[in-house]
Design an enzyme around this catalytic site. Structure first.
Site, mmCIF file in Angstrom:
data_model
loop_
_atom_site.group_PDB
_atom_site.id
_atom_site.type_symbol
_atom_site.label_atom_id
_atom_site.label_comp_id
_atom_site.label_asym_id
_atom_site.label_seq_id
_atom_site.Cartn_x
_atom_site.Cartn_y
_atom_site.Cartn_z
ATOM 1 N N GLU A 96 90.026 -28.213 14.565
ATOM 2 C CA GLU A 96 89.928 -28.329 16.014
ATOM 3 C C GLU A 96 88.627 -27.781 16.541
ATOM 4 O O GLU A 96 88.124 -26.772 16.059
ATOM 5 C CB GLU A 96 91.051 -27.537 16.674
ATOM 6 N N CYS A 117 84.052 -24.027 21.267
ATOM 7 C CA CYS A 117 84.673 -23.159 20.260
ATOM 8 C C CYS A 117 84.810 -23.949 18.962
ATOM 9 O O CYS A 117 85.463 -24.994 18.942
ATOM 10 C CB CYS A 117 86.042 -22.711 20.776
ATOM 11 N N CYS A 124 93.221 -20.223 7.105
ATOM 12 C CA CYS A 124 92.575 -18.909 7.040
ATOM 13 C C CYS A 124 93.342 -18.040 6.056
ATOM 14 O O CYS A 124 94.565 -18.113 5.990
ATOM 15 C CB CYS A 124 92.558 -18.242 8.415
ATOM 16 N N CYS A 128 96.648 -12.623 9.510
ATOM 17 C CA CYS A 128 97.060 -11.889 10.716
ATOM 18 C C CYS A 128 98.410 -12.461 11.161
ATOM 19 O O CYS A 128 98.559 -13.686 11.266
ATOM 20 C CB CYS A 128 96.022 -12.036 11.824
ATOM 21 N N CYS A 131 98.921 -15.175 14.190
ATOM 22 C CA CYS A 131 97.972 -16.274 14.351
ATOM 23 C C CYS A 131 98.448 -17.582 13.720
ATOM 24 O O CYS A 131 98.891 -17.587 12.566
ATOM 25 C CB CYS A 131 96.641 -15.850 13.748
ATOM 26 N N CYS A 355 92.279 -22.882 19.422
ATOM 27 C CA CYS A 355 92.121 -23.580 18.151
ATOM 28 C C CYS A 355 93.300 -23.248 17.240
ATOM 29 O O CYS A 355 93.834 -22.156 17.291
ATOM 30 C CB CYS A 355 90.833 -23.167 17.482
HETATM 31 N N1 SAH Z 1 88.966 -15.279 12.452
HETATM 32 C C1 SAH Z 1 88.168 -14.823 13.533
HETATM 33 C C2 SAH Z 1 87.848 -15.894 14.546
HETATM 34 C C3 SAH Z 1 88.941 -16.874 14.875
HETATM 35 S S1 SAH Z 1 90.338 -16.252 15.761
HETATM 36 C C4 SAH Z 1 88.808 -13.633 14.209
HETATM 37 O O1 SAH Z 1 89.950 -13.337 13.905
HETATM 38 O O2 SAH Z 1 88.134 -13.003 15.016
HETATM 39 C C5 SAH Z 1 89.686 -16.031 17.397
HETATM 40 C C6 SAH Z 1 90.451 -15.026 18.222
HETATM 41 O O3 SAH Z 1 91.731 -15.545 18.596
HETATM 42 C C7 SAH Z 1 90.728 -13.728 17.482
HETATM 43 O O4 SAH Z 1 90.463 -12.623 18.310
HETATM 44 C C8 SAH Z 1 92.205 -13.855 17.200
HETATM 45 O O5 SAH Z 1 92.783 -12.622 16.948
HETATM 46 C C9 SAH Z 1 92.705 -14.542 18.449
HETATM 47 N N2 SAH Z 1 94.047 -15.115 18.351
HETATM 48 C C10 SAH Z 1 94.652 -15.659 17.277
HETATM 49 N N3 SAH Z 1 95.895 -16.090 17.598
HETATM 50 C C11 SAH Z 1 96.081 -15.807 18.912
HETATM 51 C C12 SAH Z 1 97.158 -16.008 19.829
HETATM 52 N N4 SAH Z 1 98.275 -16.599 19.463
HETATM 53 N N5 SAH Z 1 96.994 -15.597 21.123
HETATM 54 C C13 SAH Z 1 95.838 -15.016 21.516
HETATM 55 N N6 SAH Z 1 94.791 -14.813 20.691
HETATM 56 C C14 SAH Z 1 94.896 -15.201 19.403
HETATM 57 FE FE1 SF4 Z 2 92.249 -15.763 10.484
HETATM 58 FE FE2 SF4 Z 2 93.699 -15.982 12.688
HETATM 59 FE FE3 SF4 Z 2 93.267 -13.581 11.631
HETATM 60 FE FE4 SF4 Z 2 91.222 -14.884 12.814
HETATM 61 S S1 SF4 Z 2 93.095 -14.146 13.786
HETATM 62 S S2 SF4 Z 2 91.205 -13.814 10.822
HETATM 63 S S3 SF4 Z 2 91.769 -17.016 12.265
HETATM 64 S S4 SF4 Z 2 94.431 -15.268 10.657
#
Ligand code: SAH
Ligand code: SF4
Length: 372
Positions: A96, A117, A124, A128, A131, A355
């Site tokens: 995306e 973005c 990934c 986390c 996510c 995304c």
């Molecule tokens: N992997 C990198 C960049 C991609 S995620 C990182 O983790 O920074 C981009 C941002 O979106 C990160 O801060 C992540 O923690 C946040 N994010 C992921 N899932 C989310 C959700 N469901 N609601 C709000 N923010 C989210």
């Molecule tokens: Fe990966 Fe999502 Fe964690 Fe960013 S927030 S490092 S995309 S698992």
């Protein structure tokens, strides 16, 4: 019969690498610039559009390179000024890319400021727990050509809306590497892609307008600080103590706060620019006033900007966003210490979870449509 090797994407070539390929073919060196101008400035969508090249050269190029290694399969335009582009890669992987429109001055109604973005991996590996991108693990890294292709496809879609955008350099204002994947886990492809975007023969897009978001890969943060291009950095903190951060971000075991925070400090010392700390607010996980106070201390120490992001619920996951009152109370603790803080509420501006979710839905639909 083995399938023929895939052609490398043209969008992964630099001026030097393309010049070398063309010279080996007996072509003059200036051809490389001509070709890159067609791609990045005039933004043609076919080899035949490169009208100042001979037919045999166009045929050789078509045999040798993939012009654009991604196809737009869906553009979900939402009324809250977000365009989500779902792209399919040559191996049918889905990624995306999101366009977020906002007013130039942050408050008006024109929505002409565009932030893009982009994704850096399919899936990934960081795991986390909140996510959507990491739910099925890592499928693969994107190549530099696939990362650049996302921005070209955005330019093509913007060019179609306002043809005047063409020949101006890029048709967007800011770029955030906050899509699917951990950008610093695909370091070399990321830096090559951003170098191509930045180059005067590429999109000519300034490094200062590019923000890379990371979950906290310490050695790579230190490496990024040494890059000649000065990108901006955002850290996904999401916990102000190891106990809270570890619950939701497994990477905290390898790189706890005692390692992460000095690396962030070193990065801002080298760059002389504010780093952003991202903090998703998840109800009953990290939204207590105690966490707010500890985050305040960290932000003051690092002279960092804080971006508070109310959690976006993900289907199948139990996490919730706190009430607006609770979000405001958390933010007030930081504001009282004069920390630069944003708390985003409008959906269209909330890029962080944009995304990953559309791809998840499409993958699920695809699996349902394919007989086992
Ligand atoms: N992997 C990198 C960049 C991609 S995620 C990182 O983790 O920074 C981009 C941002 O979106 C990160 O801060 C992540 O923690 C946040 N994010 C992921 N899932 C989310 C959700 N469901 N609601 C709000 N923010 C989210
Ligand atoms: Fe990966 Fe999502 Fe964690 Fe960013 S927030 S490092 S995309 S698992």
């Amino acid at each position: 019969m083995p399938s023929p090797p895939a052609r490398p994407p043209l969008t992964g070539e630099t001026l030097d690498s393309l010049t070398a390929r063309l010279q080996a073919q007996g072509e003059p060196a200036f051809r490389a610039r001509q070709i890159l101008e067609w791609v990045y400035k005039r933004r043609v969508t076919s080899w035949d559009g490169m009208t100042n090249l001979s037919k045999p050269l166009r045929a050789w190029l078509a045999d040798t390179f993939d012009l654009l290694p991604a196809t737009l399969v869906l553009n979900r335009h939402s009324e809250d000024v977000t365009d989500k582009l779902l792209l399919e890669l040559r191996d049918r992987s889905l990624i995306e890319t999101v366009i977020i429109r906002a007013p130039q001055d942050g408050v008006g109604l024109d929505h002409s400021r565009k932030t893009i973005c982009i994704s850096t991996q399919v899936g990934c590996a960081m795991g986390c727990v909140f996510c959507a991108s990491g739910l099925a693990g890592l499928k693969r890294n994107l190549s530099a050509g696939e990362i650049v292709a996302q921005l070209l496809l955005v330019c093509h879609s913007e060019d179609a809306r306002t043809p005047r955008a063409r020949l101006e350099l890029a048709s967007f204002d800011n770029l955030v590497v906050m899509g699917m994947g951990e950008p610093l886990a695909n370091y070399d492809a990321l830096i090559l892609a951003l170098t191509i975007l930045n180059a005067e023969w590429g999109l000519g897009f300034g490094a200062r307008r590019i923000t890379i978001s990371t979950s906290g890969l310490v050695p790579k943060i230190l490496q990024l600080a040494e890059e000649p291009l000065a990108f901006r950095l955002a850290i996904s903190l999401h916990g102000a103590t190891d106990a809270v951060r570890e619950q939701i971000m497994p990477i905290n075991r390898a790189y706890p706060l005692a390692k992460l925070l000095p690396a962030v400090r070193a990065f801002s010392a080298t760059h002389g620019r504010m780093v952003t700390l991202e903090f998703i607010l998840i109800a009953d996980v990290n939204d207590s006033l105690e966490q707010a106070k500890l985050l305040r201390a960290i932000a003051l120490d690092l002279h960092a900007h804080v971006n508070l992001i109310p959690y976006n619920t993900v289907e199948g996951l139990p996490w919730q966003r706190p009430s607006i009152t609770r979000q405001e109370r958390f933010a007030d603790v930081l504001r009282a210490a004069r920390i630069s803080v944003t708390l985003r509420r409008e959906k269209g501006h909330d890029i962080n979870a944009a995304c990953g979710q559309l791809r998840l839905q499409t993958e699920t639909a695809r699996a349902a449509a394919t007989p086992a």
